[in-house]
Design an enzyme around this catalytic site. Structure first.
Site, PDB file in Angstrom:
ATOM      1  N   HIS A   1      -3.244  -7.861   3.236  1.00 40.67           N
ATOM      2  CA  HIS A   1      -4.609  -7.769   3.756  1.00 40.67           C
ATOM      3  C   HIS A   1      -4.745  -6.523   4.618  1.00 40.67           C
ATOM      4  CE1 HIS A   1      -2.404  -9.767   7.090  1.00 40.67           C
ATOM      5  NE2 HIS A   1      -3.210  -9.026   7.841  1.00 40.67           N
TER       6      HIS A   1
ATOM      7  N   SER B   1      -6.486  -5.637   8.292  1.00 47.88           N
ATOM      8  CA  SER B   1      -7.037  -6.297   9.475  1.00 47.88           C
ATOM      9  C   SER B   1      -8.303  -5.615   9.954  1.00 47.88           C
ATOM     10  CB  SER B   1      -6.004  -6.300  10.612  1.00 47.88           C
ATOM     11  OG  SER B   1      -4.871  -7.062  10.262  1.00 47.88           O
TER      12      SER B   1
ATOM     13  N   GLN C   1       1.911  -5.205  19.531  1.00 40.96           N
ATOM     14  CA  GLN C   1       1.798  -4.757  20.923  1.00 40.96           C
ATOM     15  C   GLN C   1       2.987  -5.209  21.773  1.00 40.96           C
ATOM     16  OE1 GLN C   1      -2.198  -6.322  21.848  1.00 40.96           O
ATOM     17  NE2 GLN C   1      -2.875  -4.212  22.117  1.00 40.96           N
TER      18      GLN C   1
ATOM     19  N   TYR D   1      -9.076  -2.368  18.155  1.00 42.47           N
ATOM     20  CA  TYR D   1      -8.552  -1.185  18.830  1.00 42.47           C
ATOM     21  C   TYR D   1      -9.553  -0.030  18.756  1.00 42.47           C
ATOM     22  CZ  TYR D   1      -4.349  -3.946  17.979  1.00 42.47           C
ATOM     23  OH  TYR D   1      -3.445  -4.970  17.921  1.00 42.47           O
TER      24      TYR D   1
ATOM     25  N   PRO E   1      -8.275   2.646  15.426  1.00 39.91           N
ATOM     26  CA  PRO E   1      -7.406   1.846  14.550  1.00 39.91           C
ATOM     27  C   PRO E   1      -6.824   2.656  13.399  1.00 39.91           C
ATOM     28  CG  PRO E   1      -9.705   1.392  14.054  1.00 39.91           C
ATOM     29  CD  PRO E   1      -9.701   2.292  15.253  1.00 39.91           C
ATOM     30  N   SER E   2      -5.638   2.252  12.967  1.00 43.13           N
ATOM     31  CA  SER E   2      -5.013   2.778  11.762  1.00 43.13           C
ATOM     32  C   SER E   2      -5.058   1.664  10.718  1.00 43.13           C
ATOM     33  CB  SER E   2      -3.562   3.197  12.035  1.00 43.13           C
ATOM     34  OG  SER E   2      -2.908   3.555  10.842  1.00 43.13           O
ATOM     35  N   PHE E   3      -6.037   1.716   9.849  1.00 43.78           N
ATOM     36  CA  PHE E   3      -6.190   0.662   8.846  1.00 43.78           C
ATOM     37  C   PHE E   3      -5.034   0.748   7.843  1.00 43.78           C
ATOM     38  CE2 PHE E   3     -10.554   1.625  10.244  1.00 43.78           C
ATOM     39  CZ  PHE E   3     -10.893   0.387  10.761  1.00 43.78           C
ATOM     40  N   HIS E   4      -4.452  -0.386   7.535  1.00 48.37           N
ATOM     41  CA  HIS E   4      -3.268  -0.381   6.675  1.00 48.37           C
ATOM     42  C   HIS E   4      -3.046  -1.754   6.053  1.00 48.37           C
ATOM     43  CE1 HIS E   4      -1.805  -1.934  10.539  1.00 48.37           C
ATOM     44  NE2 HIS E   4      -0.900  -2.585   9.836  1.00 48.37           N
ATOM     45  N   ILE E   5      -2.201  -1.771   5.043  1.00 47.05           N
ATOM     46  CA  ILE E   5      -1.735  -3.004   4.421  1.00 47.05           C
ATOM     47  C   ILE E   5      -0.249  -3.125   4.719  1.00 47.05           C
ATOM     48  CG2 ILE E   5      -1.369  -4.229   2.239  1.00 47.05           C
ATOM     49  CD1 ILE E   5      -3.747  -2.762   1.095  1.00 47.05           C
ATOM     50  N   SER E   6       0.139  -4.179   5.396  1.00 46.98           N
ATOM     51  CA  SER E   6       1.558  -4.395   5.683  1.00 46.98           C
ATOM     52  C   SER E   6       2.282  -4.826   4.418  1.00 46.98           C
ATOM     53  CB  SER E   6       1.730  -5.453   6.775  1.00 46.98           C
ATOM     54  OG  SER E   6       1.228  -4.991   8.018  1.00 46.98           O
TER      55      SER E   6
END
Length: 254
Positions: A120, A122, A164, A202, A205-210
């Site tokens: 996903h 976030s 965090q 945030y 933000p750094s949008f990403h998919i883990s």
């Protein structure tokens, strides 16, 4: 016909009979005036009864071993629900095959890395909702997202992330196109958060998919040589699907 009386009283009784009745009552369990009371004795409660019902004051057992070693970022409280707003991603077979190849390489640096079970992007931090807020919260999200347009995005840059608290490390794919559109989505989610007095996302933000994760702070082992090798893979990740679902945007978990 008259009803029979519940208690019958004799009209011919004398004072002697009354005194005899009083003495009979004393003999049945009362004590004469002036006599000290008998010490009260209580029978002990059996252990089986004492431990029959668990204490309602105790919270649920927090055993990180049951959750892959993950540690709560905030304590559990009865009636509270951990909530996270995200865009789900359904991975294709070619995506999973490439992920397995990269994961095997990353595990040579950090063997405890494991693949994510679901994927996903976030749009919020983890926040806490009271149970009676859940339905109005989800409805508010749907109302805010109703006017958002679908768009395409690409996430193909490998990057290392930590939470965090530095209790978990993630290998992720950063969004390289579509960032502005995701910011618009976050703006709508943040407005809902503010309505419920919850923490917004945030600032940058750094949008990403883990893709994979492990317990603890492992960014030093994964950044540097490992990250350069992952980013320089001969088979880069393909562009991902467009976002076009404005209804399934929230995960509410206990």
């Amino acid at each position: 016909m008259s009803a029979a009386p519940l208690v019958g009283y004799s009209s011919s009784g004398s004072e002697d009979e009354a005194e005899a009745g009083a003495q009979a009552l004393l003999g049945a369990g009362s004590r004469p005036r002036g006599q000290s009371p008998l010490p009260s004795q209580r029978l002990p409660v059996p252990d089986s009864v004492l431990h029959m019902f668990p204490s309602t004051e105790e919270g649920p057992e927090d055993d990180s071993a049951k959750h892959g070693g993950r540690v709560r970022t905030f304590p559990h409280e009865r009636g509270n629900w951990a909530t996270h707003v995200y865009v789900p991603y359904e991975a294709r077979e070619d995506f999973l095959d490439l992920l397995d190849t990269l994961l095997l390489h990353a595990q040579t640096y950090v063997p405890r890395l494991v693949r994510m079970e679901a994927f996903h992007l976030s749009l919020s931090q983890s926040v806490v909702l009271r149970h009676h807020w859940i339905l109005p919260f989800v409805q508010a999200l749907k109302d805010r997202m109703a006017s958002c347009q679908s768009f395409s995005f690409t996430a193909n840059r490998v990057k290392i992330y930590t939470n965090q608290e530095k209790t978990r490390t993630f290998v992720g794919l950063e969004v390289t196109s579509g960032h502005t559109q995701f910011l618009d989505l976050v703006s709508e989610v943040d407005r809902v958060m503010e309505e419920f007095a919850l923490t917004t996302f945030y600032q940058d933000p750094s949008f990403h998919i883990s893709l994979a994760w492990c317990v603890g702070d492992a960014h030093l082992q994964l950044e540097g040589q490992c990250l350069r090798e992952l980013q320089g893979s001969e088979h880069p990740f393909p562009p991902l699907q467009s976002w076009d679902d404005r209804t399934d945007l929230t995960s509410v978990q206990s």
